[in-house]
Design a protein around this motif. Structure first.
Motif, short mmCIF file in Angstrom:
data_model
loop_
_atom_site.label_atom_id
_atom_site.label_comp_id
_atom_site.label_asym_id
_atom_site.label_seq_id
_atom_site.Cartn_x
_atom_site.Cartn_y
_atom_site.Cartn_z
N GLN A 66 22.04 -25.35 -6.76
CA GLN A 66 21.51 -26.38 -5.76
C GLN A 66 21.86 -25.92 -4.53
O GLN A 66 22.63 -26.61 -3.81
N ASN A 118 13.44 -33.98 -4.90
CA ASN A 118 13.34 -35.23 -4.62
C ASN A 118 14.59 -35.91 -4.59
O ASN A 118 15.77 -35.29 -4.82
N GLN A 144 17.87 -33.30 -5.02
CA GLN A 144 18.20 -32.42 -6.13
C GLN A 144 16.78 -31.68 -6.51
O GLN A 144 15.57 -32.14 -6.50
N GLU A 145 16.94 -30.50 -6.90
CA GLU A 145 15.86 -29.64 -7.12
C GLU A 145 15.42 -29.83 -8.47
O GLU A 145 16.28 -29.79 -9.26
N ASP A 146 14.10 -30.14 -8.56
CA ASP A 146 13.64 -30.34 -10.26
C ASP A 146 13.32 -28.99 -10.81
O ASP A 146 13.39 -27.93 -10.06
N THR A 147 13.02 -28.87 -12.03
CA THR A 147 12.55 -27.66 -12.82
C THR A 147 11.39 -27.26 -12.17
O THR A 147 11.11 -25.97 -12.29
N ASP A 148 10.31 -27.86 -11.42
CA ASP A 148 9.32 -27.30 -11.04
C ASP A 148 9.38 -26.81 -9.41
O ASP A 148 8.59 -26.60 -8.75
N TYR A 202 17.65 -38.89 -5.10
CA TYR A 202 18.23 -39.64 -6.14
C TYR A 202 19.41 -40.33 -5.72
O TYR A 202 20.01 -40.17 -4.52
N GLN A 246 3.85 -38.01 -5.67
CA GLN A 246 3.83 -36.81 -5.44
C GLN A 246 3.14 -36.24 -4.06
O GLN A 246 2.56 -35.22 -3.69
N ARG A 269 16.36 -41.20 -10.14
CA ARG A 269 15.44 -41.11 -8.99
C ARG A 269 15.25 -42.29 -8.27
O ARG A 269 14.99 -43.34 -9.01
#
Length: 339
Positions: free
Chosen positions: A149, A175, A167-171, A177, A199, A191
């Motif tokens: 990250q 977002n 935090q960077e998500d899998t996609d 948190y 979104q 979150r």
């Protein structure tokens, strides 16, 4: 004989003239007269020649003038043809963006900027001189001691027991948190509800929470912004237990560039935010300002050009309308730095 003979013929000797019964003395007079007549004749011919030359030069000048006029007319015609070229009509998206910009500029907040620093983006947090009572801002990697990250940022409250983080998500989206500090360990981040449920934002980062624990500032990329990261605010609703719909805080804090890390130290009454507007790559400008209740510029007092200049922060000195307030803010900032 004198009137009908040419100059060459009149050059005959006195003997020839004497044949006509003219005395030598009279011949000399006639010879002088003939010379004078020849000179007059020469002058007349020279004048005629000069007039002919002047006429020729005049014709040449007229021809040159006409040629130059034709060339100028041709160049003007070419320029007019270029001007006639129609630009493509703006798209609906461009028109919508212009309307948004015009609306934002018209509603620019009055802000006094007391200082600014141009720094490398990797070191911009070092310019934020917060009181310990206001909490601290950090990078995700430093807080969690990890190499993962690299892009997210974190805000930790003054007690050090709660943090708000990106935090960077899998996609690959970012977002916001929240996490609690329990037994010297950070809990699994949860979150934040209401911030990006639909979104609407592609990336949400740079969180900061005021001392009330309810007013959150952050930066996000999305279609609702002016371009790049824009700064937003949202308030936590205790009844619904989620955040209200985010609101763009507008100009001068936001621009078509990236604007982020909006922070207010309520103890020193000084604020900061970073932007890369008018900056080279990997460089940002950190502005220091006095946080106040939002107030826009009076259109009867300020011209549209002046308001636009304030909106784009063309010169922070233009915002120094109260010297005493400026000096007091600078003194508070210096006290924070000296701690």
């Amino acid at each position: 004989i004198i009137l009908t003979h040419s100059t060459a013929q009149s050059r005959g000797s006195l003997l020839h003239l004497a044949c006509f019964g003219i005395r030598p003395k009279a011949c000399r007079v006639l010879n002088i007269f003939n010379c004078q007549l020849a000179f007059v004749n020469f002058q007349v011919k020279f004048r005629i020649f000069a007039l002919q030359q002047q006429s020729l030069f005049m014709k040449i000048r007229i021809m040159l003038f006409i040629t130059l006029l034709m060339l100028t007319s041709s160049a003007d015609a070419q320029r007019k043809k270029k001007k006639v070229v129609r630009q493509p009509a703006p798209t609906a998206e461009e028109l919508q963006h212009k309307e948004k910009m015009d609306r934002m500029i018209a509603n620019t907040a009055q802000v006094m900027f007391i200082d600014s620093f141009v720094v490398a983006k990797a070191d911009f947090l070092s310019r934020y001189m917060l009181n310990p009572e206001a909490g601290r801002i950090d990078t995700y990697q430093h807080l969690y001691n990890t190499r993962r990250q690299p892009n997210p940022y974190v805000y930790v409250n003054e007690l050090g027991n709660r943090c708000f983080l990106a935090q960077e998500d899998t996609d690959s989206t970012l977002n916001l948190y929240a996490s609690e500090r329990i037994d010297n360990k950070w809990t699994r981040p949860s979150r934040l509800k209401g911030i990006n449920d639909q979104q609407a934002f592609k990336r949400v980062n740079y969180p900061y929470m005021l001392g009330d624990g309810e007013t959150l500032y952050f930066a996000a990329e999305g279609d609702d912004g002016l371009g790049g990261y824009d700064i937003y605010t949202s308030t936590y609703d205790k009844e619904t237990q989620q955040y209200l719909s985010p609101v763009n805080i507008g100009m001068p804090f936001n621009s078509e560039a990236n604007d982020y890390m909006f922070v207010i130290d309520e103890y020193s009454n000084v604020g900061w935010f970073a932007t890369d507007r008018r900056q080279p790559a990997d460089t940002v400008c950190v502005y220091v300002f006095i946080p106040e209740s939002r107030k826009t510029y009076d259109t009867e007092t300020y011209t549209p050009e002046q308001i636009a200049s304030y909106a784009h922060i063309n010169a922070i000195a233009d915002t120094w309308t109260d010297r005493q307030k400026l000096d007091q803010a600078l003194a508070r900032l210096q006290m924070t730095r000296d701690r």
